[in-house]
Enzyme design. Sequence first.
Site, PDB file in Angstrom:
ATOM      1  N   LYS A 191       0.804  -1.226   0.000  1.00 40.25           N
ATOM      2  CA  LYS A 191       0.000   0.000   0.000  1.00 40.25           C
ATOM      3  C   LYS A 191       0.833   1.271   0.000  1.00 40.25           C
ATOM      4  O   LYS A 191       0.397   2.290  -0.524  1.00 40.25           O
ATOM      5  CB  LYS A 191      -0.992  -0.016   1.171  1.00 40.25           C
TER       6      LYS A 191
ATOM      7  N   LYS B  76      -6.922 -12.492  -7.072  1.00 35.11           N
ATOM      8  CA  LYS B  76      -8.012 -12.889  -6.166  1.00 35.11           C
ATOM      9  C   LYS B  76      -9.157 -11.877  -6.198  1.00 35.11           C
ATOM     10  O   LYS B  76      -8.941 -10.705  -6.544  1.00 35.11           O
ATOM     11  CB  LYS B  76      -7.481 -13.082  -4.741  1.00 35.11           C
TER      12      LYS B  76
ATOM     13  N   LYS C  26     -11.869  -6.461  -2.561  1.00 32.51           N
ATOM     14  CA  LYS C  26     -12.715  -5.290  -2.321  1.00 32.51           C
ATOM     15  C   LYS C  26     -12.241  -4.093  -3.123  1.00 32.51           C
ATOM     16  O   LYS C  26     -13.015  -3.211  -3.464  1.00 32.51           O
ATOM     17  CB  LYS C  26     -12.627  -4.897  -0.844  1.00 32.51           C
TER      18      LYS C  26
HETATM   19  P1  AMP Z   1      -9.876  -8.280   3.136  1.00 30.91           P
HETATM   20  O1  AMP Z   1     -11.069  -8.177   2.228  1.00 30.91           O
HETATM   21  O2  AMP Z   1      -8.591  -8.322   2.379  1.00 30.91           O
HETATM   22  O3  AMP Z   1      -9.926  -7.294   4.276  1.00 30.91           O
HETATM   23  O4  AMP Z   1      -9.942  -9.726   3.811  1.00 30.91           O
HETATM   24  C1  AMP Z   1     -10.818 -10.103   4.873  1.00 30.91           C
HETATM   25  C2  AMP Z   1     -10.730 -11.622   5.011  1.00 30.91           C
HETATM   26  O5  AMP Z   1     -11.266 -12.278   3.841  1.00 30.91           O
HETATM   27  C3  AMP Z   1      -9.297 -12.157   5.172  1.00 30.91           C
HETATM   28  O6  AMP Z   1      -9.309 -13.219   6.111  1.00 30.91           O
HETATM   29  C4  AMP Z   1      -8.937 -12.679   3.794  1.00 30.91           C
HETATM   30  O7  AMP Z   1      -7.990 -13.722   3.815  1.00 30.91           O
HETATM   31  C5  AMP Z   1     -10.302 -13.174   3.267  1.00 30.91           C
HETATM   32  N1  AMP Z   1     -10.348 -13.022   1.794  1.00 30.91           N
HETATM   33  C6  AMP Z   1     -10.227 -11.855   1.123  1.00 30.91           C
HETATM   34  N2  AMP Z   1     -10.330 -12.049  -0.214  1.00 30.91           N
HETATM   35  C7  AMP Z   1     -10.508 -13.382  -0.395  1.00 30.91           C
HETATM   36  C8  AMP Z   1     -10.694 -14.213  -1.552  1.00 30.91           C
HETATM   37  N3  AMP Z   1     -10.724 -13.708  -2.785  1.00 30.91           N
HETATM   38  N4  AMP Z   1     -10.867 -15.543  -1.366  1.00 30.91           N
HETATM   39  C9  AMP Z   1     -10.866 -16.070  -0.118  1.00 30.91           C
HETATM   40  N5  AMP Z   1     -10.698 -15.339   1.013  1.00 30.91           N
HETATM   41  C10 AMP Z   1     -10.526 -14.016   0.889  1.00 30.91           C
END
Ligand code: AMP
Length: 357
Positions: A143, A223, A226
Amino acid sequence: NTTCVFSPVPICWFFGFYAKHISLPSQDPPGGGRVFSGIQPTGVPHLGNYLGALENWVTLQNQYPSVIYSIVDLHSITQPQDPAQLRSSILDMAASLLACGIDPEKAILFQQSQVSEHAELSWILGCLTSMPRLRHLPQWKMKSKLKNEGSVGLYTYPVLQAADILLYKSTHVPVGEDQVQHLELAQDLARIFNGRYGHLFPEPTALLSSTRKVKSLRDPSSKMSKSDTQAMATITVTDSPDDIALKVRRAVTDFTSEVTFDPETRPGVSNLVTIHAATAGIGVEEAVSQARGLDTGAYKLLVTEAVVHRLTPIREEIERLRWDRAHLEGVLARGACRARELAAPVLREARQRVGFC
Ligand code: AMP
Ligand code: TRP
């Protein structure tokens, strides 16, 4: 704990006084351990968050005697946030977590900034952390590069995460693979604190999600995220059945019409199989066998059906809860009160060890 049920605020004041002036019994986690995890209040959770993290959170609340989940708003301001937007995102995230199945009777659900002990322990731990130790951690590397320069808050983000975990003497932390290095820092800091001041914190263990990463529907080499700017790339838990159908129909696949599971050579179709299997609660082989005889176009209808079936009750519950702001605020206030009951004596002990009192 029923002490917080009726009137969270005065009881919290009482607990603050109680914790300061009277020795509380040990706040050590019960025999089976204590789970802690956090999620940032940035946007509605997507299918990857749900399948990769939140579904697991729901399972864990039935498996561990003590479970704590936090909406980590202090972490979210390491990136600029609009205040009004942040305020509503916190309540939206609370609604999403409840709708996904987090039960505030089984898990303490609270907003991080309502428990100021997090920031204070973070300062103490920050004074035990060397600058180079933080420089190579993923959040900073990723970031700060995007912005050319990052804030001090972004740099010390993983120290605050360690404080979140250690403040409750947590033993198990469900996280995605991207968070493993942050968890290693929490383990190191527990060790460093204990070594310098005497044993206080258990070294927490990571619980890695067994679900395969859900990929972007537009670019299956990355992946689902968000921060993706293409609306068609992510399915959120509030998408309507029509939105879901459109996004799945447009999902990138390849020129072979048969459905197989081979993430290396056929990432697009394999991502659909992953999504189908996870949302229908079946194995990948079973998903592929249900696709036998279907081309990818027809298979997309099957995938849509599984996703819609899984997400519809969640979306409806989120819509219902969003209208009940008082209920959401009540859940978070009670959660903060219960979190503080656990955190205050641990911080008090840490302060004593350091020599503040
Ligand atoms: P974040 O959206 O990056 O804040 O992630 C929140 C949680 O969701 C974390 O535990 C990530 O590992 C999980 N996570 C985020 N994106 C994915 C994805 N595409 N597939 C599986 N798990 C995800
Ligand atoms: N950094 C985590 C993420 O981006 C969120 C988080 C903050 C967290 N504090 C935590 C996760 C403590 C586990 C434990 O996903």
